[in-house]
Design an enzyme around this catalytic site. Sequence first.
Site, PDB file in Angstrom:
ATOM      1  N   CYS A 299      -1.359   0.847   7.405  1.00 24.86           N
ATOM      2  CA  CYS A 299      -2.807   0.618   7.573  1.00 24.86           C
ATOM      3  C   CYS A 299      -3.278  -0.627   6.829  1.00 24.86           C
ATOM      4  O   CYS A 299      -3.672  -1.615   7.452  1.00 24.86           O
ATOM      5  CB  CYS A 299      -3.603   1.828   7.083  1.00 24.86           C
ATOM      6  SG  CYS A 299      -3.289   3.342   8.011  1.00 24.86           S
ATOM      7  N   ARG A 300      -3.274  -0.588   5.501  1.00 22.13           N
ATOM      8  CA  ARG A 300      -3.897  -1.659   4.729  1.00 22.13           C
ATOM      9  C   ARG A 300      -3.012  -2.890   4.536  1.00 22.13           C
ATOM     10  O   ARG A 300      -3.452  -4.021   4.790  1.00 22.13           O
ATOM     11  CB  ARG A 300      -4.319  -1.118   3.348  1.00 22.13           C
ATOM     12  CG  ARG A 300      -5.435  -0.112   3.408  1.00 22.13           C
ATOM     13  CD  ARG A 300      -5.582   0.642   2.104  1.00 22.13           C
ATOM     14  NE  ARG A 300      -4.454   1.543   1.883  1.00 22.13           N
ATOM     15  CZ  ARG A 300      -4.247   2.247   0.780  1.00 22.13           C
ATOM     16  NH1 ARG A 300      -5.105   2.129  -0.221  1.00 22.13           N
ATOM     17  NH2 ARG A 300      -3.223   3.052   0.675  1.00 22.13           N
ATOM     18  N   SER A 301      -1.775  -2.699   4.056  1.00 27.42           N
ATOM     19  CA  SER A 301      -0.967  -3.887   3.747  1.00 27.42           C
ATOM     20  C   SER A 301      -0.559  -4.687   4.990  1.00 27.42           C
ATOM     21  O   SER A 301      -0.430  -5.913   4.884  1.00 27.42           O
ATOM     22  CB  SER A 301       0.243  -3.538   2.871  1.00 27.42           C
ATOM     23  OG  SER A 301       1.074  -2.581   3.459  1.00 27.42           O
TER      24      SER A 301
ATOM     25  N   CYS B 253       0.866  -1.177   0.000  1.00 29.63           N
ATOM     26  CA  CYS B 253       0.000   0.000   0.000  1.00 29.63           C
ATOM     27  C   CYS B 253       0.908   1.234   0.000  1.00 29.63           C
ATOM     28  O   CYS B 253       2.086   1.142  -0.359  1.00 29.63           O
ATOM     29  CB  CYS B 253      -0.976  -0.018   1.173  1.00 29.63           C
ATOM     30  SG  CYS B 253      -0.223  -0.003   2.805  1.00 29.63           S
TER      31      CYS B 253
ATOM     32  N   ASN C 157       2.348   1.396   4.296  1.00 24.25           N
ATOM     33  CA  ASN C 157       2.645   0.118   4.973  1.00 24.25           C
ATOM     34  C   ASN C 157       2.371   0.183   6.477  1.00 24.25           C
ATOM     35  O   ASN C 157       3.031  -0.458   7.277  1.00 24.25           O
ATOM     36  CB  ASN C 157       4.095  -0.340   4.720  1.00 24.25           C
ATOM     37  CG  ASN C 157       4.396  -1.775   5.154  1.00 24.25           C
ATOM     38  OD1 ASN C 157       5.520  -2.102   5.506  1.00 24.25           O
ATOM     39  ND2 ASN C 157       3.409  -2.641   5.125  1.00 24.25           N
TER      40      ASN C 157
ATOM     41  N   ASP D  24      -8.002   3.939   1.110  1.00 23.88           N
ATOM     42  CA  ASP D  24      -7.031   4.371   2.115  1.00 23.88           C
ATOM     43  C   ASP D  24      -7.788   4.918   3.330  1.00 23.88           C
ATOM     44  O   ASP D  24      -8.490   5.926   3.224  1.00 23.88           O
ATOM     45  CB  ASP D  24      -6.160   5.465   1.486  1.00 23.88           C
ATOM     46  CG  ASP D  24      -5.038   5.906   2.396  1.00 23.88           C
ATOM     47  OD1 ASP D  24      -5.066   5.551   3.591  1.00 23.88           O
ATOM     48  OD2 ASP D  24      -4.140   6.605   1.908  1.00 23.88           O
TER      49      ASP D  24
HETATM   50  P1  4NP Z   1      -1.702   2.857   4.092  1.00 28.63           P
HETATM   51  O1  4NP Z   1      -2.301   4.231   4.675  1.00 28.63           O
HETATM   52  O2  4NP Z   1      -1.193   3.157   2.717  1.00 28.63           O
HETATM   53  O3  4NP Z   1      -2.887   1.955   4.072  1.00 28.63           O
HETATM   54  O4  4NP Z   1      -0.626   2.421   5.059  1.00 28.63           O
HETATM   55  C1  4NP Z   1      -1.560   5.418   4.731  1.00 28.63           C
HETATM   56  C2  4NP Z   1      -0.646   5.591   5.737  1.00 28.63           C
HETATM   57  C3  4NP Z   1       0.070   6.780   5.822  1.00 28.63           C
HETATM   58  C4  4NP Z   1      -0.148   7.770   4.881  1.00 28.63           C
HETATM   59  C5  4NP Z   1      -1.045   7.578   3.865  1.00 28.63           C
HETATM   60  C6  4NP Z   1      -1.752   6.391   3.795  1.00 28.63           C
HETATM   61  N1  4NP Z   1       0.564   9.001   4.973  1.00 28.63           N
HETATM   62  O5  4NP Z   1       0.273   9.899   4.180  1.00 28.63           O
HETATM   63  O6  4NP Z   1       1.458   9.115   5.829  1.00 28.63           O
END
Ligand code: 4NP
Length: 153
Positions: free
Chosen positions: A13-15, A8, A11, A121
């Site tokens: 939240c989702r992955s 994602c 790394n 996201d």
């Molecule tokens: P992820 O979510 O891609 O599911 O881990 C996010 C985590 C952090 C950020 C964006 C999305 N960020 O902008 O820091």
Amino acid sequence: MPSVLFVCLGNICRSPLAEGLFRHAVETAGLAACFEIASAGTGDWHIGDPPDPRSVDIARKYGLDIGGQRARQVQTEDFHRFDLICAMDRTNLTTLQDRAPVSATAELRLFLRDPLQDVPDPYFGGPDGFEHVYRMVAAGAFKLLDGLHPFRT
Ligand code: 4NP
């Protein structure tokens, strides 16, 4: 040994949920010894961080401990090291396709493709988003394992 990398943006939240849930699916099927499973982000903001507490909490609610994971960024060698790289959304997939070396051996694909769907996201939203993501990823993890059936021995 089939190896699968979930990717994602951050790394956190989702992955990490996809890594934890796919590992759970594989363990439930008695195939833990047969798979290498990992996750990574296309971005570098959270390298070394544990998963977002909201992902840890939603996983714990369903009996899964993902708190030991640490974020890392996708590396060029991942495109050779893994058989399959699953992007959580189409933006992640495009980023991976742009970064893949011409010699890449990994198959790049969207995590949810029947029907084709982005895992949204949840980072800037509320807790409902994490519940929604958990359910999507849980269903997707078991479907993915079913789709990899030929690997089963
Ligand atoms: P992820 O979510 O891609 O599911 O881990 C996010 C985590 C952090 C950020 C964006 C999305 N960020 O902008 O820091």
